[in-house]
Design a protein around this motif. Structure first.
Motif, PDB file in Angstrom:
ATOM      1  N   LEU A  97      10.714   4.119 -11.638  1.00 39.20           N
ATOM      2  CA  LEU A  97      10.129   5.388 -12.045  1.00 39.20           C
ATOM      3  C   LEU A  97       9.938   6.317 -10.847  1.00 39.20           C
ATOM      4  O   LEU A  97      10.207   7.519 -10.928  1.00 39.20           O
ATOM      5  CB  LEU A  97       8.808   5.123 -12.765  1.00 39.20           C
ATOM      6  N   ARG A  98       9.494   5.744  -9.723  1.00 33.23           N
ATOM      7  CA  ARG A  98       9.347   6.580  -8.532  1.00 33.23           C
ATOM      8  C   ARG A  98      10.710   7.116  -8.077  1.00 33.23           C
ATOM      9  O   ARG A  98      10.822   8.265  -7.648  1.00 33.23           O
ATOM     10  CB  ARG A  98       8.654   5.806  -7.397  1.00 33.23           C
ATOM     11  N   GLN A  99      11.719   6.277  -8.207  1.00 32.51           N
ATOM     12  CA  GLN A  99      13.062   6.718  -7.848  1.00 32.51           C
ATOM     13  C   GLN A  99      13.513   7.853  -8.765  1.00 32.51           C
ATOM     14  O   GLN A  99      14.067   8.855  -8.303  1.00 32.51           O
ATOM     15  CB  GLN A  99      14.022   5.516  -7.941  1.00 32.51           C
ATOM     16  N   ALA A 100      13.255   7.696 -10.052  1.00 30.67           N
ATOM     17  CA  ALA A 100      13.659   8.736 -11.012  1.00 30.67           C
ATOM     18  C   ALA A 100      12.884  10.026 -10.774  1.00 30.67           C
ATOM     19  O   ALA A 100      13.442  11.125 -10.868  1.00 30.67           O
ATOM     20  CB  ALA A 100      13.433   8.230 -12.441  1.00 30.67           C
ATOM     21  N   LEU A 101      11.597   9.908 -10.464  1.00 26.27           N
ATOM     22  CA  LEU A 101      10.809  11.102 -10.159  1.00 26.27           C
ATOM     23  C   LEU A 101      11.311  11.767  -8.887  1.00 26.27           C
ATOM     24  O   LEU A 101      11.347  12.999  -8.777  1.00 26.27           O
ATOM     25  CB  LEU A 101       9.323  10.731 -10.004  1.00 26.27           C
ATOM     26  N   SER A 102      11.684  10.925  -7.941  1.00 24.06           N
ATOM     27  CA  SER A 102      12.233  11.446  -6.695  1.00 24.06           C
ATOM     28  C   SER A 102      13.493  12.273  -6.958  1.00 24.06           C
ATOM     29  O   SER A 102      13.643  13.384  -6.445  1.00 24.06           O
ATOM     30  CB  SER A 102      12.544  10.284  -5.743  1.00 24.06           C
ATOM     31  N   ASP A 103      14.372  11.738  -7.781  1.00 18.90           N
ATOM     32  CA  ASP A 103      15.594  12.469  -8.133  1.00 18.90           C
ATOM     33  C   ASP A 103      15.249  13.757  -8.892  1.00 18.90           C
ATOM     34  O   ASP A 103      15.819  14.811  -8.624  1.00 18.90           O
ATOM     35  CB  ASP A 103      16.504  11.588  -9.004  1.00 18.90           C
ATOM     36  N   ILE A 141      12.043  15.052  -4.143  1.00 15.37           N
ATOM     37  CA  ILE A 141      10.955  14.713  -3.207  1.00 15.37           C
ATOM     38  C   ILE A 141      11.082  13.208  -2.956  1.00 15.37           C
ATOM     39  O   ILE A 141      11.363  12.461  -3.895  1.00 15.37           O
ATOM     40  CB  ILE A 141       9.577  15.044  -3.835  1.00 15.37           C
ATOM     41  N   PRO A 142      10.874  12.722  -1.710  1.00 14.23           N
ATOM     42  CA  PRO A 142      11.060  11.283  -1.445  1.00 14.23           C
ATOM     43  C   PRO A 142      10.147  10.403  -2.315  1.00 14.23           C
ATOM     44  O   PRO A 142       9.018  10.797  -2.635  1.00 14.23           O
ATOM     45  CB  PRO A 142      10.689  11.146   0.037  1.00 14.23           C
ATOM     46  N   PRO A 143      10.628   9.207  -2.672  1.00 12.01           N
ATOM     47  CA  PRO A 143       9.857   8.302  -3.553  1.00 12.01           C
ATOM     48  C   PRO A 143       8.485   7.942  -2.994  1.00 12.01           C
ATOM     49  O   PRO A 143       7.557   7.712  -3.783  1.00 12.01           O
ATOM     50  CB  PRO A 143      10.730   7.047  -3.665  1.00 12.01           C
ATOM     51  N   ASN A 144       8.348   7.881  -1.687  1.00 15.07           N
ATOM     52  CA  ASN A 144       7.043   7.473  -1.126  1.00 15.07           C
ATOM     53  C   ASN A 144       6.018   8.600  -1.161  1.00 15.07           C
ATOM     54  O   ASN A 144       4.922   8.455  -0.641  1.00 15.07           O
ATOM     55  CB  ASN A 144       7.213   6.919   0.290  1.00 15.07           C
ATOM     56  N   GLN A 145       6.366   9.700  -1.818  1.00 15.66           N
ATOM     57  CA  GLN A 145       5.383  10.758  -2.017  1.00 15.66           C
ATOM     58  C   GLN A 145       4.884  10.807  -3.453  1.00 15.66           C
ATOM     59  O   GLN A 145       4.239  11.779  -3.863  1.00 15.66           O
ATOM     60  CB  GLN A 145       5.970  12.100  -1.578  1.00 15.66           C
ATOM     61  N   PHE A 146       5.173   9.744  -4.226  1.00 12.80           N
ATOM     62  CA  PHE A 146       4.700   9.653  -5.609  1.00 12.80           C
ATOM     63  C   PHE A 146       3.780   8.450  -5.775  1.00 12.80           C
ATOM     64  O   PHE A 146       4.110   7.350  -5.336  1.00 12.80           O
ATOM     65  CB  PHE A 146       5.880   9.482  -6.572  1.00 12.80           C
ATOM     66  N   ILE A 147       2.659   8.681  -6.423  1.00 10.61           N
ATOM     67  CA  ILE A 147       1.809   7.564  -6.847  1.00 10.61           C
ATOM     68  C   ILE A 147       1.675   7.628  -8.374  1.00 10.61           C
ATOM     69  O   ILE A 147       1.330   8.663  -8.929  1.00 10.61           O
ATOM     70  CB  ILE A 147       0.415   7.605  -6.160  1.00 10.61           C
ATOM     71  N   LEU A 168      -1.199   9.846   2.485  1.00 11.20           N
ATOM     72  CA  LEU A 168      -2.229   9.881   1.438  1.00 11.20           C
ATOM     73  C   LEU A 168      -1.804   9.009   0.254  1.00 11.20           C
ATOM     74  O   LEU A 168      -2.597   8.222  -0.280  1.00 11.20           O
ATOM     75  CB  LEU A 168      -2.474  11.323   0.985  1.00 11.20           C
ATOM     76  N   ILE A 169      -0.541   9.135  -0.144  1.00 10.72           N
ATOM     77  CA  ILE A 169      -0.020   8.331  -1.259  1.00 10.72           C
ATOM     78  C   ILE A 169      -0.165   6.841  -0.942  1.00 10.72           C
ATOM     79  O   ILE A 169      -0.593   6.050  -1.781  1.00 10.72           O
ATOM     80  CB  ILE A 169       1.457   8.700  -1.525  1.00 10.72           C
ATOM     81  N   ALA A 170       0.172   6.464   0.288  1.00 10.67           N
ATOM     82  CA  ALA A 170       0.104   5.045   0.675  1.00 10.67           C
ATOM     83  C   ALA A 170      -1.324   4.517   0.589  1.00 10.67           C
ATOM     84  O   ALA A 170      -1.548   3.335   0.296  1.00 10.67           O
ATOM     85  CB  ALA A 170       0.644   4.853   2.089  1.00 10.67           C
ATOM     86  N   SER A 171      -2.291   5.383   0.823  1.00 11.77           N
ATOM     87  CA  SER A 171      -3.666   4.893   0.853  1.00 11.77           C
ATOM     88  C   SER A 171      -4.176   4.509  -0.533  1.00 11.77           C
ATOM     89  O   SER A 171      -5.171   3.786  -0.656  1.00 11.77           O
ATOM     90  CB  SER A 171      -4.599   5.909   1.520  1.00 11.77           C
ATOM     91  N   PHE A 172      -3.508   4.936  -1.590  1.00 13.24           N
ATOM     92  CA  PHE A 172      -3.880   4.445  -2.927  1.00 13.24           C
ATOM     93  C   PHE A 172      -3.770   2.916  -2.988  1.00 13.24           C
ATOM     94  O   PHE A 172      -4.494   2.264  -3.748  1.00 13.24           O
ATOM     95  CB  PHE A 172      -3.005   5.085  -4.003  1.00 13.24           C
ATOM     96  N   ASP A 173      -2.856   2.360  -2.199  1.00 11.10           N
ATOM     97  CA  ASP A 173      -2.663   0.907  -2.194  1.00 11.10           C
ATOM     98  C   ASP A 173      -3.858   0.143  -1.622  1.00 11.10           C
ATOM     99  O   ASP A 173      -3.906  -1.078  -1.699  1.00 11.10           O
ATOM    100  CB  ASP A 173      -1.403   0.533  -1.401  1.00 11.10           C
ATOM    101  N   LYS A 174      -4.813   0.855  -1.049  1.00 15.81           N
ATOM    102  CA  LYS A 174      -6.022   0.194  -0.561  1.00 15.81           C
ATOM    103  C   LYS A 174      -6.920  -0.280  -1.694  1.00 15.81           C
ATOM    104  O   LYS A 174      -7.665  -1.247  -1.527  1.00 15.81           O
ATOM    105  CB  LYS A 174      -6.835   1.171   0.299  1.00 15.81           C
TER     106      LYS A 174
END
Lengths: 366, 366
Positions: free
Chosen positions: A70-76, A80-86, A239-245
């Motif tokens: 889903l992140r890949q599809a949103l990226s496409d 916007i790169p996939p690591n900018q989606f949460i 910021l997106i990565a910090s959701f993983d905390k």
């Protein structure tokens, strides 16, 4: 008894919204028109139902916690790169997680007075102090929000654009200027739940790497998947990565992921739905005018109707509509509460609203 | 940059488990046997798939936040009042909400060393201090847990029974005595995720009104709905009500509610599944013995196998199994990590495990 935290002890047990099912059970009768929750009564794409059917037998598997596909599809889709989606459990769930990252007893937060109650619920739930800025001419007051942020040294500011509950929308440039003017110590939470219903030229062009901006989108509205509880945030990678905390990593159901993936792929159906939404908005506005009421301009999947008197009157209209089996909601705070808020829906449901409204107005006036 | 809370700043971005999908993507090849995540490879009931098919077109509606129908059905099933059930996003989600109610920087929490990592993640995520009691003879050490609770004046104690990751189970009377002996200031979190797989006489008989007890059950394991993310807690009404202070009220998807309702109604299928699970446990145990390994007794949907050497050896076995496309997991902490943990599954997948294990042992020994 085991002791809850001081914060938990201080909180009321509550629910941000009374669900129509709760009202139906209380009165022992179903609504015939479900036009109150800003759902999309035109329903999901047939391709989404096909995807659900295919994915059903896989439901014994835990969902992918990285929501990779889903992140890949949103990226496409957004370039916007996939690591900018949460991804998360709707914007509601994502707002909760975001508040958990940023809000404690020392945090100041700014929003609009009468804005989205679930955001306020999350801020209170983490002990933050909420500053609420009145609407101005039925729109979020951008200057007022900015001034409040500066005054309170706020960490978060929330804005829904297009606006819920009023349906109004600021121009792209107004939002861009607001984002630019905001202190970099304040995170701009831009809730774009209704963005697919808006005119394209109104969509702000914001730097997706701006370190103090997160935009939220959802599959609940134009995509017709409110029941699936899936939405997403777009923001800077750190910021997106910090959701993983703190997030519930396996929390988004397998079927919801499959549904969202199919919905995103079917932009043809989305375009058709948005046409239905626009037509239904026009229809609701006409019903309002036919009854001497003033529909506010809408860039959402609902129309907010100015009933021309105070909250007592709008509440009476709402009650009579409910008595006639038409479910509608209204803004909760004055002066917005002079309005009722009617979600789009199929022609039969709008006809039920059109039929019920004259009596509702008569009864409210009586 | 907007500042996250001190607590959030102190937390690592992490994930409690590496999902098999992540491994598959990393190595570019799918697993042929998915036996690592304690899922139920026998899949959901056909009646559940029918219910999903019927509910699909309703997915445009927000789900019922009170989960009324499901709580009513659980009430009937367990003969416990509906207001003693809280539904949520699997036990993972419910543990997170419970920790939010009870855990802050001043809270002490007791669990087993090597116990469920997601619980530890939630405790850390709210700033609590975790006390971890080593297992004793591959079972949670009840006396040790109790002593640790008393010593630390803990607010929460966590126990999974049947146990994950070891598969073992305490007798009903041992758990009843533990619940009785526990200080009333400590909440007993009894995670019964695997309870439907256990022998009936092992299920403890606990007062559902005991003010310091909450039991968690799930549709993820025996019911075969891990992808739906839905589980429930059973506890005293006032504790259950307090979830409404902080939970994401609309968070459990409409289809997950429909799936759980159908699954609960189909006890015939559950019984059949549990028979399959028992047979598969026996089969896995036999495969272990055929290879000179010792299967631990299991009351769950997996079998933990003692590989007879240290963690380095079990990890090598696991790696070779993965290289042969068999996905299995293992306990993370010594001395439990001398074992591997094989989930039940259809005969073809167990055959793949049986085929791969001899080479895995040879390679690990080499």
């Amino acid at each position: 008894m085991p002791k809850q935290t001081k914060l938990a002890q201080s909180l009321p047990a509550t629910v941000p919204f009374i669900a129509p099912e709760m009202t139906e059970r209380a009165r022992g009768r179903a609504f015939t028109a479900r036009l109150g929750a800003n759902e999309n009564g035109f329903g999901p794409a047939p391709s989404v139902l096909d995807a659900l059917h295919s994915a059903g037998p896989e439901i014994w598997k835990y969902p992918d916690p990285s929501l990779f596909d889903l992140r890949q599809a949103l990226s496409d889709h957004h370039a916007i790169p996939p690591n900018q989606f949460i991804l998360g459990g709707g914007i509601d769930g994502l707002l909760g997680t975001l508040c958990r990252l940023f809000v404690d007893h020392s945090t100041h937060v700014v929003t609009s007075l009468g804005g989205y109650p679930t955001f306020n619920y999350h801020v209170a739930g983490f002990g933050g102090t909420l500053h609420q800025v009145p609407y101005k001419d039925d729109m979020a007051d951008l200057d007022g929000l900015l001034a409040s942020v500066v005054r309170s040294n706020a960490t978060l500011v929330y804005l829904s654009n297009p606006d819920n509950p009023m349906g109004t929308m600021h121009s792209a440039s107004a939002i861009e200027q607001f984002a630019e003017a905001l202190p970099r110590t304040c995170l701009f939470i831009l809730d774009e739940a209704y963005i697919e219903c808006a005119d394209a030229q109104n969509i702000p062009n914001l730097a997706v790497d701006q370190p103090n901006l997160i935009r939220f989108r959802t599959f609940s509205k134009a995509y017709g998947l409110a029941g699936a509880r899936i939405g997403y945030g777009i923001g800077p990678a750190d910021l997106i990565a910090s959701f993983d905390k703190v997030r519930d990593h396996f929390g988004v159901s397998l079927l919801s992921q499959a549904a969202a993936l199919a919905a995103l792929a079917d932009q043809t159906y989305l375009t058709e739905t948005c046409q239905h939404i626009t037509q239904a908005r026009d229809h609701i506005a006409q019903i309002a005018r036919d009854n001497g009421l003033i529909p506010l301009p809408s860039q959402t999947n609902f129309v907010t109707i100015d009933c021309g008197q105070g909250g007592y009157f709008a509440r009476a209209v709402l009650q009579s509509l409910a008595d006639q089996d038409v479910f509608v909601r209204m803004p909760m705070v004055a002066p917005l509460d002079r309005c009722i808020r009617v979600s789009v829906g199929p022609a039969a449901e709008l006809a039920a609203f059109a039929k019920a409204l004259p009596l509702a107005l008569t009864q409210a006036r009586g």
